[in-house]
Scaffold this motif. Structure first.
Motif, PDB file in Angstrom:
ATOM      1  N   LYS A  46       0.769  -1.268  -0.199  1.00 43.02           N
ATOM      2  CA  LYS A  46       0.029   0.047  -0.250  1.00 43.02           C
ATOM      3  C   LYS A  46       0.939   1.408  -0.043  1.00 43.02           C
ATOM      4  CE  LYS A  46      -2.072  -0.968   4.021  1.00 43.02           C
ATOM      5  NZ  LYS A  46      -1.330  -2.244   4.302  1.00 43.02           N
ATOM      6  N   THR A  47       1.914   1.292   0.927  1.00 44.72           N
ATOM      7  CA  THR A  47       2.570   2.427   1.229  1.00 44.72           C
ATOM      8  C   THR A  47       3.565   2.625  -0.279  1.00 44.72           C
ATOM      9  OG1 THR A  47       2.687   2.267   3.271  1.00 44.72           O
ATOM     10  CG2 THR A  47       4.731   3.505   2.420  1.00 44.72           C
ATOM     11  N   THR A  48       3.998   1.450  -0.779  1.00 48.36           N
ATOM     12  CA  THR A  48       4.822   1.626  -1.953  1.00 48.36           C
ATOM     13  C   THR A  48       3.868   2.283  -3.245  1.00 48.36           C
ATOM     14  OG1 THR A  48       6.023  -0.268  -1.528  1.00 48.36           O
ATOM     15  CG2 THR A  48       6.239   0.434  -3.739  1.00 48.36           C
ATOM     16  N   ALA A 167      -3.394  10.034   2.312  1.00 42.37           N
ATOM     17  CA  ALA A 167      -3.392   9.635   3.599  1.00 42.37           C
ATOM     18  C   ALA A 167      -2.918   8.257   3.848  1.00 42.37           C
ATOM     19  CB  ALA A 167      -4.677  10.210   4.646  1.00 42.37           C
ATOM     20  N   ASP A 168      -1.630   8.133   4.230  1.00 40.94           N
ATOM     21  CA  ASP A 168      -1.346   6.628   4.726  1.00 40.94           C
ATOM     22  C   ASP A 168      -1.383   6.311   5.991  1.00 40.94           C
ATOM     23  OD1 ASP A 168       0.062   4.339   4.521  1.00 40.94           O
ATOM     24  OD2 ASP A 168       1.919   5.045   4.283  1.00 40.94           O
ATOM     25  N   GLU A 169      -2.358   5.564   6.360  1.00 37.90           N
ATOM     26  CA  GLU A 169      -2.772   5.078   7.711  1.00 37.90           C
ATOM     27  C   GLU A 169      -2.797   6.420   8.735  1.00 37.90           C
ATOM     28  OE1 GLU A 169      -1.946   1.386   8.853  1.00 37.90           O
ATOM     29  OE2 GLU A 169      -0.812   0.776   6.895  1.00 37.90           O
ATOM     30  N   PRO A 170      -3.798   7.083   8.384  1.00 40.06           N
ATOM     31  CA  PRO A 170      -3.566   8.374   9.313  1.00 40.06           C
ATOM     32  C   PRO A 170      -4.102   8.135  10.617  1.00 40.06           C
ATOM     33  CG  PRO A 170      -5.623   8.443   7.712  1.00 40.06           C
ATOM     34  CD  PRO A 170      -4.503   7.253   7.423  1.00 40.06           C
TER      35      PRO A 170
HETATM   36 MG   LIG Z   1       2.553   1.076   4.924  1.00 37.01          MG
END
Ligand SMILES: [Mg+2]
Ligand SMILES: Nc1ncnc2c1ncn2[C@@H]1O[C@H](COP(=O)(O)OP(=O)(O)O)[C@@H](O)[C@H]1O
Lengths: 228, 402
Positions: A46-48, A167-170
């Motif tokens: 996901k982050t990638t 938003a990454d895991e806010p």
């Molecule tokens: Mg991540």
């Protein structure tokens, strides 16, 4: 009208032995005004994917268009310009500068657009109003609770009214009550017209989204809406 | 929707760069103070050395100016007991008629005569003092002055009176003329009628009791032949005159005559000061180099610690050049701060030293300006590599969670 974000057959392979294929041939499109939630287990890429979609990194192969611009043709400087003028990002770890006031942290969202300081502050006050933190404007950022800090970070992401907010895991660093508040805020901002992509590994958060993309092992295994 | 398709580079206003750079300095204060210490020490050493040298040289130059470089002494060498050998009786007269000579003062050291505070002191305890015959031309020729009393003039030259050189008065324990002090010279009492101020170009007069030539003739049978003659020439003729003096003083054996220029000793000290300065400025430069490495070191650590902040800035749209500029400016400001501290410390050190020696404080402005410019340049150079490291931090660093 062109999509705000168009990801076509994007691959991200980190070199090594063996190479790590974090994102493997992902395609999806985000239209203006959408609220998209990306879910998936930890390590599913996901982050990638967000790094690629937000112009923070370049794909190994495939094309990514942000606001109609294919980023593979852009110099590092113009890609930075795209981030400054078109995109907003919210991080799991807030990333506020602790020695600055809440207002100054929010105003930083316009720093690299070359907006004069006075106008930046005015826009920051308005953004703080939108996230309901006007009363904390003059405080130092590190005096605030985690939930409040994340709302400051959201205000910083939306202060320039960007075309797309990531938003990454806010809620990753927040308790469930503050986390719910932050997600509610993102929902409100979306209803007011902001296009948002939220990443989470939390199924409950996922239920709140209108459109859901599920990732596993670097691939999209389910997309509840949009055109793949 | 024309606006939304237009591509624009990011922009950081010049007015925003300074607060961005100082933001990094406001945290981590103690470490930053230590990091500028090297620069501050180097700059202060250089400023202080240049300031002290310049102040001392100014003092020397002022003294040279006051004393003149046109004074020469003529004497005939010393005998085995260290006493001066007499010149021909006509020497003073011949010298006076030499082209370019302005003033002549003959003096004669009286061989075997000492000066004592009382008649009870054994004659061999001379205290290093001598007795000289002189006339009224001596003090004007040396540009000397009396501390108290008067100088012997021709009228009282025949009475048993003496004028003491500054060091001689001190050695004899006579500070002023209260109580009409007397000294024991060659078996007679002489009344002290004056004390001279120190004579920088004639230390031998400083250490003498002066009596008139008539007294010397009457009391000690002196034949009037001078043993040392002071000569003032017109300044521009000094060199030419000095070449004529030996033959004028002693035409039969001019090679025995020594002509010297006492101001040469002061002139030589100017040159010594210059070479000492070069040494200390070199040491200061080494301190600066070490200081520059110190700043670079602190900046590199700072870049490592602030990878997340850098990633954030890049995610917010900062271009590499903006990150580099931020860190270069931060380093430059460190150098500047070190320079300001160093220049101030150097100036204070100079003032303290100069005040302690009674010099007029003279700090060369180019040392102050040059010190600041050097410190800023070192800060900037030290920042180049750390700034390059900072600019190469990828924007993805902002999203790392570990
Ligand atoms: Mg991540
Ligand atoms: N810079 C990198 N170098 C090598 N492997 C990486 C790098 N970043 C991420 N990965 C790997 O890529 C995979 C996906 O990571 P990530 O995108 O962070 O997943 P998620 O955000 O869904 O937890 C993981 O196996 C991770 O170890």
């Amino acid at each position: 009208m062109t999509a705000v974000l168009d990801v076509r057959e994007a691959w991200k392979v980190y070199p090594g032995t063996p190479p790590v294929e974090s994102v493997r041939g992902v395609s999806f499109t985000v239209e203006r005004g959408e609220l998209t939630t990306v879910v998936g287990a930890s390590g599913s890429g996901k982050t990638t994917l967000l790094n690629l979609a937000a112009g923070l990194d370049r794909p190994t192969s495939g094309t990514i268009r942000i606001a109609g611009h294919p980023i593979e043709n852009l110099s590092d400087r113009m890609l930075s310009g795209l981030r400054a003028h078109r995109l907003g990002v919210v991080f799991q770890r807030f990333h506020l500068l602790t020695h600055l006031s809440v207002t100054d942290n929010v105003a930083m969202g316009l720093l690299y657009r070359g907006v004069p300081a006075g106008l930046r502050r005015a826009a920051a006050s308005e953004a703080l109003e939108r996230v309901g933190l006007s009363h904390r404007a003059g405080h130092r950022a590190d005096r605030l609770s985690g939930g409040e800090q994340q709302r400051v970070a959201i205000a910083r992401a939306v202060v320039g009214r960007p075309e797309l907010v990531f938003a990454d895991e806010p809620t990753g660093n927040l308790d469930s009550v503050s986390g719910a508040g932050v997600l509610e805020l993102l929902g409100e901002l979306n209803r007011d017209g902001t296009t948002i992509v939220v990443i989470t590994h939390d199924a409950k958060v996922a239920a709140a989204g209108r459109r859901l993309i599920e990732m596993r092992d670097g691939r999209i295994v389910r997309d509840s809406g949009g055109t793949p | 929707m024309t606006l939304s398709t237009e591509l624009r580079p990011p922009r950081l206003r010049a007015a925003d760069l300074l607060p961005v750079a100082t933001g990094g300095l406001r945290t981590r204060r103690a470490r930053l103070l230590l990091s500028i210490l090297g620069i501050a020490i180097g700059i202060s050493a250089i400023v202080a050395v240049l300031g002290i040298t310049r102040s001392s040289q100014a003092d020397l130059l002022a003294r040279l100016d006051r004393l003149g470089t046109n004074l020469m002494t003529v004497f005939n060498g010393s005998n085995l007991s260290g006493r001066e050998v007499p010149l021909p009786a006509t020497a003073a007269l011949t010298i006076r008629h030499t082209e370019g000579v302005e003033a002549v003062a003959p003096t004669a050291e009286l061989d075997g005569i000492g000066v004592y505070r009382s008649d009870l002191i054994p004659p061999q305890i001379t205290g290093g003092l001598s007795v000289r015959a002189a006339d009224s031309s001596l003090v004007p020729t040396l540009r000397g002055a009396t501390l108290v009393g008067k100088h012997l003039d021709e009228m009282i030259g025949g009475y048993p009176v003496t004028v003491l050189g500054h060091a001689a008065a001190k050695t004899l324990g006579i500070a002023d003329l209260s109580g009409t002090p007397r000294v024991w010279i060659g078996g007679r009492w002489y009344t002290v009628i004056g004390i001279l101020r120190p004579l920088e170009l004639a230390a031998e007069i400083d250490r003498s009791a002066l009596i008139g030539f008539p007294s010397a003739a009457r009391d000690f049978g002196h034949n009037g032949r001078p043993s040392r003659i002071y000569v003032r020439s017109r300044t521009e003729r000094t060199q030419a005159v000095s070449e004529l003096l030996a033959r004028a003083a002693n035409p039969r054996s001019p090679h025995e005559v020594a002509v010297s220029r006492p101001s040469d000793a002061l002139t030589a000290r100017l040159e010594v000061a210059d070479s000492a300065t070069a040494l200390f400025v070199g040491l200061g430069a080494v301190a600066l180099l070490v200081g520059g490495v110190g700043i670079a070191n602190v900046m590199i650590v700072s870049v490592l610690e602030r990878r997340a902040e850098i990633g954030l800035r890049r995610a917010l749209g900062a271009a590499r050049r903006h990150v580099a500029a931020q860190f270069i400016l931060e380093s430059l400001l460190l150098g500047f701060a070190g320079g300001v501290v160093g220049v101030l410390a150097g100036a204070v050190i100079t003032c303290v030293v100069a005040a302690g020696r009674g010099w007029q404080v003279l700090i060369p402005p180019e040392a102050l300006g040059g010190g600041l410019v050097t410190a800023v340049a070192i800060g900037t150079l030290s920042g180049i590599y750390p700034a390059m490291r900072a600019a190469s931090v990828p924007p993805t660093e902002a999203l790392r969670t570990s």
